[in-house]
Design an enzyme around this catalytic site. Structure first.
Site, PDB file in Angstrom:
ATOM      1  N   GLY A  81     -15.493   7.323  29.879  1.00  8.79           N
ATOM      2  CA  GLY A  81     -16.802   7.532  30.479  1.00  8.79           C
ATOM      3  C   GLY A  81     -17.500   8.702  29.800  1.00  8.79           C
TER       4      GLY A  81
ATOM      5  N   GLY B 220     -12.490   4.983  31.107  1.00  5.13           N
ATOM      6  CA  GLY B 220     -13.464   3.972  31.477  1.00  5.13           C
ATOM      7  C   GLY B 220     -13.267   2.652  30.760  1.00  5.13           C
TER       8      GLY B 220
ATOM      9  N   GLU C 131      -6.382  11.381  31.694  1.00  8.85           N
ATOM     10  CA  GLU C 131      -7.228  12.246  32.522  1.00  8.85           C
ATOM     11  C   GLU C 131      -6.555  13.524  33.004  1.00  8.85           C
ATOM     12  OE1 GLU C 131      -8.916   8.170  32.573  1.00  8.85           O
ATOM     13  OE2 GLU C 131      -6.919   8.993  32.883  1.00  8.85           O
TER      14      GLU C 131
ATOM     15  N   ASP D 178      -8.716   7.164  37.208  1.00 10.88           N
ATOM     16  CA  ASP D 178      -9.582   6.467  38.161  1.00 10.88           C
ATOM     17  C   ASP D 178      -9.967   5.087  37.624  1.00 10.88           C
ATOM     18  OD1 ASP D 178     -11.224   7.553  36.141  1.00 10.88           O
ATOM     19  OD2 ASP D 178     -12.930   7.773  37.488  1.00 10.88           O
TER      20      ASP D 178
END
Length: 348
Positions: free
Chosen positions: A65, A114, A137, A145
Site C-alpha cells: 500500500g 497490499g 509489516e 492486514d
C-alpha cells in the site's frame, strides 16, 4: 480514472493491470477505487465471465500500500486519511473475496502487503520464478492486514505465524507448496495463458494446468519441522525462548530477525491470527483488522518503523514498547477493542 491502473475488457474477460512501476505498483486510494468500480460494473455485465489481474511493466506485481501516505497521515492528520485508506482498501479486499466471477491473479514479481490483499482473494493465484511473496509489516510497526489474518492463520503447520512474525520472503515454488498459489507457470508462458483465458474463460483451470510446470524444491519445506516446533505457541515470549534454547544456526538467525521487529506488532499479529482462525466470515476478519489498523496507525511504532526502514534507511527503529514484556495484555485489548458503532468497518 487514474493512470496508475489500466482497466479494460476484451473478449470475455475484464482486465485490471496495475501501472505504477516506479513504486512497484503499490496501491493508492485512487487505484483501489478504480479497481472496485470496475469489479462492480463487471459483476452485472454478462459479457464479462472472468477477471484477469496483473501488472503492466516493471518488477513488481504489487509491493503493498501507499506507506508514505499512511505515515504522513499518522504524523499530520491524526490518522484520519490513513483510516480512510484502510477502510476502502479493505472494502476492495472483501469485494474480491466474495466476487461471483473467477479472478485470476498473476503474482509475477514482488507480492507484498497490499499485493497479498488483492491476490489471495482470487480463485486462481499464479506464481512464477519471479514471485517474491511476503508480509513484512512487523518490520515497520504495522501488522499483516488486508486479510492477512484470515489467509495466514489457515496455512497450517504454523507457516502463517512464521511469515507474519519474521516477514520471510517466499519464492514462487514456496508459494505453491504453502498453498498461497494455485499454479506455477514460467513467466514466459503468461502471455499465452492470458490470451487463452480471454478466448475461453470457462477453461481457466485447464489452461493453467496445461501451461504449469513442476517448480523447484520449496526451500521452506526443509524448515517445516523447525517452524512447527519453534513457532507453535501463540505467546511471543515462548517463541523467542524456544528459538533461544535451540541455539542452532537456523534458530539463531530467526531469533535475530525477530529482534529487529516491533514487539507490539508481533504480539498483535499472533493474537490477530489466533482470533481470525476462529472466524467463519471474512467480513468479520476485515472488521477486526480495521479496528487494529485504526489504533496501530497512530501508535509510535508505525511512523518510527517507516522512518527507520523506508524513509531514512537507517534500520535502527526505536520501538515503544521496546521489549515484548512491555507489550501488555491491556495494551493489546485497547488495540483490538470495538470502535464506536458509526466508525466500525462495513463491506461495500
Amino acid at each position: 480514472m487514474t493512470e496508475d491502473v489500466h482497466i479494460h475488457s476484451h473478449d470475455r474477460v475484464g482486465h485490471i493491470s496495475l501501472n505504477r512501476p516506479k513504486a512497484l505498483h503499490a496501491l493508492t486510494l485512487d487505484m483501489c477505487h478504480a479497481m472496485s468500480a470496475a469489479l462492480t460494473q463487471w459483476a452485472d455485465d454478462d459479457n464479462v465471465q472472468a477477471v484477469i489481474l496483473d501488472h503492466a511493466e516493471g518488477r513488481g506485481f504489487c509491493a503493498g500500500g501507499d506507506i508514505a501516505f499512511l505515515r504522513n497521515s499518522a504524523l499530520n492528520d491524526g490518522g484520519t486519511s490513513g483510516r480512510k485508506f484502510f477502510h476502502d482498501e479493505y472494502q476492495l479486499n472483501h469485494q474480491m473475496f466474495t466476487y461471483d466471477k473467477p479472478i485470476v491473479a498473476f503474482m509475477d514479481g514482488i507480492t507484498m502487503g497490499g499485493g497479498v490483499g488483492i491476490s489471495q482473494p482470487a480463485k486462481f493465484r499464479v506464481a512464477t520464478e519471479n514471485t517474491r511473496f511476503a508480509m513484512p509489516e512487523t518490520g515497520i510497526g504495522l501488522f499483516p492486514d488486508v486479510g492477512g489474518g484470515w489467509y495466514l492463520s489457515r496455512l497450517g503447520g504454523r507457516i502463517g505465524q512464521f511469515l507474519a512474525l519474521t516477514g520471510a520472503r517466499l519464492d514462487g515454488a514456496e508459494c505453491l507448496w504453502a498453498g498461497l498459489a494455485t499454479h506455477y507457470l514460467p513467466s514466459a508462458k503468461l502471455d499465452e495463458a492470458k490470451e487463452r483465458i480471454a478466448a475461453d474463460p470457462s477453461r481457466i483451470a485447464g489452461i493453467l494446468s496445461e501451461l504449469s510446470e513442476t517448480p523447484p524444491t520449496a526451500r521452506i519445506e526443509g524448515n517445516a519441522d523447525r517452524i512447527i516446533k519453534h513457532f507453535g505457541s501463540d505467546s511471543y515470549e515462548e517463541i523467542l525462548a524456544s528459538l533461544e534454547a535451540a541455539d542452532s544456526d537456523w534458530s539463531n538467525k530467526e531469533r535475530d530477525t525477530l529482534g529487529t521487529k516491533s514487539p507490539q506488532t508481533c504480539k498483535v499479529a499472533l493474537r490477530q491470527l489466533a482470533q481470525s482462525a476462529e472466524l467463519s466470515d471474512f467480513a468479520d476478519n476485515m472488521a477486526m483488522e480495521y479496528r487494529i489498523a485504526s489504533r496501530v496507525l497512530t501508535r509510535p511504532d508505525f511512523a518510527e518503523g517507516v522512518r527507520a526502514v523506508i524513509t531514512d534507511k537507517t534500520n535502527d527503529p526505536q520501538w515503544d514498547p521496546a521489549t515484548p514484556e512491555g507489550v501488555t495484555e491491556d495494551l493489546l485489548d485497547t488495540i483490538f477493542a470495538l470502535l464506536p458503532a458509526d466508525e466500525e468497518w462495513k463491506p461495500l
